[in-house]
Design an enzyme around this catalytic site. Structure first.
Site, mmCIF file in Angstrom:
data_model
loop_
_atom_site.group_PDB
_atom_site.id
_atom_site.type_symbol
_atom_site.label_atom_id
_atom_site.label_comp_id
_atom_site.label_asym_id
_atom_site.label_seq_id
_atom_site.Cartn_x
_atom_site.Cartn_y
_atom_site.Cartn_z
ATOM 1 N N SER A 69 0.829 -1.269 -0.053
ATOM 2 C CA SER A 69 0.057 0.109 0.005
ATOM 3 C C SER A 69 0.769 1.321 -0.086
ATOM 4 O O SER A 69 0.222 2.391 -0.652
ATOM 5 C CB SER A 69 -0.808 -0.079 1.033
ATOM 6 O OG SER A 69 -0.177 -0.557 2.318
ATOM 7 N N HIS B 184 -5.504 -3.725 -2.612
ATOM 8 C CA HIS B 184 -5.031 -2.688 -3.949
ATOM 9 C C HIS B 184 -4.965 -3.344 -5.150
ATOM 10 O O HIS B 184 -4.445 -2.681 -6.211
ATOM 11 C CB HIS B 184 -3.889 -1.948 -3.438
ATOM 12 C CG HIS B 184 -3.858 -1.197 -2.353
ATOM 13 N ND1 HIS B 184 -4.328 0.027 -2.209
ATOM 14 C CD2 HIS B 184 -3.427 -1.551 -0.910
ATOM 15 C CE1 HIS B 184 -4.470 0.534 -0.745
ATOM 16 N NE2 HIS B 184 -3.762 -0.405 -0.106
ATOM 17 N N LYS C 50 -12.060 -0.378 -1.888
ATOM 18 C CA LYS C 50 -11.015 0.299 -2.810
ATOM 19 C C LYS C 50 -11.526 0.229 -4.279
ATOM 20 O O LYS C 50 -12.294 1.027 -4.740
ATOM 21 C CB LYS C 50 -9.731 -0.286 -2.287
ATOM 22 C CG LYS C 50 -9.368 0.251 -1.053
ATOM 23 C CD LYS C 50 -8.003 -0.273 -0.520
ATOM 24 C CE LYS C 50 -8.013 0.146 0.771
ATOM 25 N NZ LYS C 50 -7.217 -0.456 1.789
#
Ligand SMILES: *Cc1c(COP(=O)(O)O)cnc(C)c1O
Length: 385
Positions: free
Chosen positions: A176, A204, A236
């Site tokens: 991240s 992610h 996300k």
């Protein structure tokens, strides 16, 4: 009872005081922060789905059908058809037997470690793993050992020691703070040889990487046999909220029986599940979002390289610019903000000292002109290379 005031003051003096900004309106590149318009390069809404009309419509329709609160935990009577359908669609999307929803990725990570491990077991983790994986080690009471970042040899060294011990190896798929991708095939091979569990947190990567957006595992060609435990988040790349764990039938049943962060909490609102279903459909149906994002990443990297900025080794939408010392990183971030661009400075203790950086994240909702404006502004600020 300790006095909190001096502790807060000390934190402030150490430049570690965290403060929130207030966003008016939706998550999108051009936004209103603390009452002023800015162009933001810091959201995890990688595909621009958080404010997508179809996702909003699904959320509203979900609320009309199911109301707002789930009203109970999944194991009581909060598990709706919407949750069930989303789980089936996530399992199909990730090519796994089953998926199980959690209210957040943080809770999913805690739940997996606590359900699978106990005192005396061990958890091996990449040094740069997300805080929730570190906290998972604590809650499981297993012994945490960390291997050097993205270093399969270092993991092999740890695995060779005490091979009989029950072991879970976990890593971020995409890191991240650095944006690089873990060497999953090598890690998976080591885990298979050692008979250790292998878990990837793909917060992610999901939606962003892989031909169909199924994430880092698809990108690196790894299936459920090689990575038995996948954790993905919905807040996300999918622009909604919540998370899931996907894997074998037995893994999912074990989590339902034993994961306390699954059992003892209210199910996510079913309307969120409905919104996530539509987001998942868009991930699949609109590969051009990923393509556009890839082109923005390339544009940013090419432009930054031309300016002599210190890019990190990342092909993902997380594109940190290495600055070095914390004060310079903060000054640059403030300079950008003064010119209407929101790019956070990341400093110790979040990253090792001497590696403070500007953390640029790109989204499919950005335009090439947005990226160019960021590059031009960086050029004017002349950060040290
Ligand atoms: C954001 C994040 C999480 C936590 O997910 P939430 O759903 O926001 O709680 C877990 N792992 C990684 C790597 C993350 O970036």
């Amino acid at each position: 009872m300790k006095d909190l005031t001096p502790l807060l003051q000390q934190r402030r003096a150490e430049h570690r005081y965290r403060q929130r900004r207030r966003l008016d309106g939706p998550q999108q590149p051009e936004q209103l922060i603390d009452g002023r318009p800015v162009l933001a390069f810091c959201s995890n809404d990688y595909l621009g789905l958080a404010n997508h009309p179809a996702v909003i419509a699904a959320f509203k329709a979900g609320a009309d059908r199911y109301g707002v609160g789930a009203g109970a935990a999944h194991l009581v009577n909060g598990h709706t058809r919407a949750h069930d359908q989303l789980e089936e669609e996530l399992a199909a999307f990730t090519g796994r037997d089953r998926a199980l929803l959690f209210s957040t990725g943080y809770m999913a990570n805690l739940g997996v470690a606590q359900a699978l491990l106990c005192r005396g077991d061990r958890l091996l983790q990449d040094r740069l793993n997300h805080a929730s994986l570190i906290d998972a080690a604590r809650i499981s009471e297993a012994r945490l050992q960390r291997y050097r970042h993205a270093d399969a040899h270092d993991l092999a060294r740890l695995l060779a020691h005490d091979p009989e011990r029950e072991t879970l190896v976990s890593t971020d798929g995409v890191f991240s703070m650095d944006g690089d991708i873990a060497p999953l095939p090598a890690l998976a091979d080591l885990c298979a040889q050692a008979g250790a569990w292998f878990m990837v947190d793909d917060a992610h990567g999901l939606g962003v990487l892989g031909a169909t957006g199924a994430g880092t595992l698809e990108h690196q060609g790894l299936d459920q046999a090689r990575v038995p435990i996948l954790m993905g988040t919905l807040g996300k790349g999918l622009g909604t909220a919540g998370a899931f764990v996907a894997g074998s039938e037995d893994l999912i049943e074990t989590l339902i029986q034993a994961a306390r962060t699954y059992i003892f909490t209210t199910a996510m609102p079913p309307a969120v599940a409905e919104a996530a279903r539509t987001a998942l459909h868009l991930v699949h149906a609109e590969p051009e979002r990923r393509e556009h994002l890839r082109r923005l990443v390339q544009r940013f990297r090419a432009g930054a390289a031309e300016l002599g900025l210190a890019l990190m080794d990342s092909d993902t939408p997380i594109q940190p610019l290495l600055v070095g010392d914390a004060a310079t990183a903060v000054a640059l971030s403030e300079g950008l903000l003064a010119r209407g661009l929101l790019v956070p400075a990341i400093r110790p203790p979040t990253v090792p000292s001497g590696t403070s950086r500007l953390r640029v994240t790109l989204s499919a909702a950005h335009t090439p002109a947005h990226v160019d404006l960021l590059l031009e502004t960086l050029k004017r600020l002349q950060p040290p290379a």
